[in-house]
Design a protein around this motif. Structure first.
Motif, mmCIF file in Angstrom:
data_model
loop_
_atom_site.group_PDB
_atom_site.id
_atom_site.type_symbol
_atom_site.label_atom_id
_atom_site.label_comp_id
_atom_site.label_asym_id
_atom_site.label_seq_id
_atom_site.Cartn_x
_atom_site.Cartn_y
_atom_site.Cartn_z
ATOM 1 N N TYR A 1 0.807 -1.220 0.000
ATOM 2 C CA TYR A 1 0.000 0.000 0.000
ATOM 3 C C TYR A 1 0.840 1.271 0.000
ATOM 4 O O TYR A 1 1.941 1.300 0.539
ATOM 5 C CB TYR A 1 -0.939 0.006 1.210
ATOM 6 N N PHE A 2 0.271 2.325 -0.608
ATOM 7 C CA PHE A 2 0.904 3.641 -0.655
ATOM 8 C C PHE A 2 -0.159 4.715 -0.509
ATOM 9 O O PHE A 2 -1.351 4.466 -0.686
ATOM 10 C CB PHE A 2 1.673 3.843 -1.969
ATOM 11 N N ASN A 3 0.306 5.926 -0.192
ATOM 12 C CA ASN A 3 -0.569 7.091 -0.126
ATOM 13 C C ASN A 3 -0.764 7.596 -1.559
ATOM 14 O O ASN A 3 0.196 8.062 -2.182
ATOM 15 C CB ASN A 3 0.073 8.175 0.747
ATOM 16 N N PRO A 4 -1.990 7.540 -2.097
ATOM 17 C CA PRO A 4 -2.200 7.917 -3.497
ATOM 18 C C PRO A 4 -2.013 9.408 -3.779
ATOM 19 O O PRO A 4 -1.944 9.807 -4.937
ATOM 20 C CB PRO A 4 -3.637 7.486 -3.770
ATOM 21 N N ASP B 1 5.887 8.534 -2.225
ATOM 22 C CA ASP B 1 5.519 7.268 -1.590
ATOM 23 C C ASP B 1 5.126 6.231 -2.640
ATOM 24 O O ASP B 1 5.536 5.068 -2.546
ATOM 25 C CB ASP B 1 4.370 7.490 -0.599
ATOM 26 N N ILE B 2 4.372 6.650 -3.633
ATOM 27 C CA ILE B 2 3.981 5.729 -4.714
ATOM 28 C C ILE B 2 5.239 5.188 -5.396
ATOM 29 O O ILE B 2 5.389 3.982 -5.584
ATOM 30 C CB ILE B 2 3.075 6.425 -5.745
ATOM 31 N N ALA B 3 6.147 6.090 -5.760
ATOM 32 C CA ALA B 3 7.377 5.686 -6.451
ATOM 33 C C ALA B 3 8.219 4.745 -5.588
ATOM 34 O O ALA B 3 8.742 3.740 -6.082
ATOM 35 C CB ALA B 3 8.188 6.911 -6.855
ATOM 36 N N GLU B 4 8.345 5.054 -4.311
ATOM 37 C CA GLU B 4 9.137 4.204 -3.417
ATOM 38 C C GLU B 4 8.554 2.792 -3.336
ATOM 39 O O GLU B 4 9.296 1.802 -3.393
ATOM 40 C CB GLU B 4 9.203 4.809 -2.014
ATOM 41 N N LYS B 5 7.227 2.709 -3.212
ATOM 42 C CA LYS B 5 6.601 1.390 -3.092
ATOM 43 C C LYS B 5 6.717 0.611 -4.408
ATOM 44 O O LYS B 5 6.989 -0.599 -4.392
ATOM 45 C CB LYS B 5 5.132 1.531 -2.688
ATOM 46 N N ILE B 6 6.543 1.283 -5.530
ATOM 47 C CA ILE B 6 6.683 0.598 -6.820
ATOM 48 C C ILE B 6 8.125 0.131 -6.999
ATOM 49 O O ILE B 6 8.373 -1.003 -7.403
ATOM 50 C CB ILE B 6 6.249 1.500 -7.992
ATOM 51 N N GLN B 7 9.085 0.994 -6.692
ATOM 52 C CA GLN B 7 10.496 0.636 -6.819
ATOM 53 C C GLN B 7 10.823 -0.553 -5.931
ATOM 54 O O GLN B 7 11.497 -1.497 -6.346
ATOM 55 C CB GLN B 7 11.377 1.845 -6.476
ATOM 56 N N THR B 8 10.339 -0.539 -4.709
ATOM 57 C CA THR B 8 10.560 -1.652 -3.781
ATOM 58 C C THR B 8 10.012 -2.949 -4.364
ATOM 59 O O THR B 8 10.691 -3.975 -4.377
ATOM 60 C CB THR B 8 9.894 -1.363 -2.418
ATOM 61 N N LEU B 9 8.788 -2.905 -4.851
ATOM 62 C CA LEU B 9 8.162 -4.111 -5.394
ATOM 63 C C LEU B 9 8.812 -4.543 -6.702
ATOM 64 O O LEU B 9 9.086 -5.724 -6.911
ATOM 65 C CB LEU B 9 6.657 -3.869 -5.590
ATOM 66 N N TYR B 10 9.111 -3.598 -7.573
ATOM 67 C CA TYR B 10 9.679 -3.906 -8.892
ATOM 68 C C TYR B 10 11.063 -4.550 -8.788
ATOM 69 O O TYR B 10 11.415 -5.410 -9.587
ATOM 70 C CB TYR B 10 9.744 -2.634 -9.737
ATOM 71 N N THR B 11 11.822 -4.150 -7.780
ATOM 72 C CA THR B 11 13.204 -4.632 -7.666
ATOM 73 C C THR B 11 13.361 -5.766 -6.650
ATOM 74 O O THR B 11 14.483 -6.173 -6.360
ATOM 75 C CB THR B 11 14.153 -3.478 -7.273
ATOM 76 N N ASN B 12 12.248 -6.275 -6.130
ATOM 77 C CA ASN B 12 12.318 -7.306 -5.105
ATOM 78 C C ASN B 12 11.515 -8.544 -5.535
ATOM 79 O O ASN B 12 10.329 -8.660 -5.216
ATOM 80 C CB ASN B 12 11.786 -6.747 -3.783
ATOM 81 N N PRO B 13 12.152 -9.473 -6.246
ATOM 82 C CA PRO B 13 11.443 -10.677 -6.702
ATOM 83 C C PRO B 13 10.823 -11.489 -5.569
ATOM 84 O O PRO B 13 9.748 -12.070 -5.738
ATOM 85 C CB PRO B 13 12.528 -11.483 -7.420
ATOM 86 N N ALA B 14 11.457 -11.521 -4.406
ATOM 87 C CA ALA B 14 10.894 -12.272 -3.272
ATOM 88 C C ALA B 14 9.567 -11.658 -2.824
ATOM 89 O O ALA B 14 8.594 -12.379 -2.556
ATOM 90 C CB ALA B 14 11.883 -12.306 -2.113
ATOM 91 N N LEU B 15 9.503 -10.327 -2.772
ATOM 92 C CA LEU B 15 8.262 -9.643 -2.407
ATOM 93 C C LEU B 15 7.201 -9.852 -3.486
ATOM 94 O O LEU B 15 6.028 -10.061 -3.178
ATOM 95 C CB LEU B 15 8.519 -8.148 -2.170
ATOM 96 N N GLN B 16 7.616 -9.814 -4.751
ATOM 97 C CA GLN B 16 6.673 -10.093 -5.848
ATOM 98 C C GLN B 16 6.059 -11.478 -5.681
ATOM 99 O O GLN B 16 4.836 -11.637 -5.768
ATOM 100 C CB GLN B 16 7.381 -10.007 -7.197
ATOM 101 N N ASN B 17 6.901 -12.470 -5.428
ATOM 102 C CA ASN B 17 6.407 -13.845 -5.260
ATOM 103 C C ASN B 17 5.504 -13.969 -4.044
ATOM 104 O O ASN B 17 4.488 -14.666 -4.081
ATOM 105 C CB ASN B 17 7.566 -14.836 -5.186
#
Length: 160
Positions: free
Chosen positions: A106-109, A114-130
């Motif tokens: 989740y992020f603050n819309p 905050d949106i960019a940080e959360k997307i970057q975190t998810l995009y670069t973290n395959p374990a979190l994606q899985n």
């Protein structure tokens, strides 16, 4: 603005695909991107309206599903993405956290950083994606059209 942050600050070579009716809102988004974003609009694809089959293919080929909605009555698109095995990052407002449960990041819309940080975190973290894929597959099982129809019928019968 979050997309610009992703491409400039985090140097992510990603594309943004916006799906939906080409209406006043999409025209305003296109105009805003052209005037305010430090990126080539070629990185933003305005797909337009998609059939159910096309939408399923788009979900299945997406790296992530991002849902920066400010208001939702229910929030079906994140559930559709989960059904297709796409990791979801979504607004922390409205009905979205209730609908998505622990199966989304989740992020603050209203906060592009905050949106960019959360997307970057998810995009670069395959374990979190899985992890989110798995949680999404489990979470989606708690929803069904037949259960909703049966519940609605029961409410109508109780009223009558």
């Amino acid at each position: 603005d979050a997309f610009t942050i992703l491409r400039t600050k985090y140097n992510l070579d990603i594309k943004l695909l916006l799906v939906g009716k080409k209406d006043y809102f999409q025209k305003q988004v296109q105009k805003y991107l052209s005037a305010n974003c430090k990126l080539q609009t070629a990185n933003c694809i305005f797909y337009g309206l998609a059939s159910d089959k096309e939408l399923a293919q788009l979900y299945q080929n997406a790296a992530l599903f991002i849902f920066p909605s400010l208001y939702e009555g229910f929030g079906l698109p994140p559930l559709e993405a989960m059904q297709c095995g796409v990791p979801v990052a979504a607004s922390n407002t409205s009905s979205i956290p209730e609908i998505c449960g622990n199966a989304a990041l989740y992020f603050n819309p209203k906060n592009p950083q905050d949106i960019a940080e959360k997307i970057q975190t998810l995009y670069t973290n395959p374990a979190l994606q899985n992890e989110l894929r798995e949680k999404g597959r489990k979470h989606i099982k708690s929803y069904s059209w037949s259960t909703m129809a049966e519940g609605s019928l029961q409410i109508y019968e109780n009223v009558i």
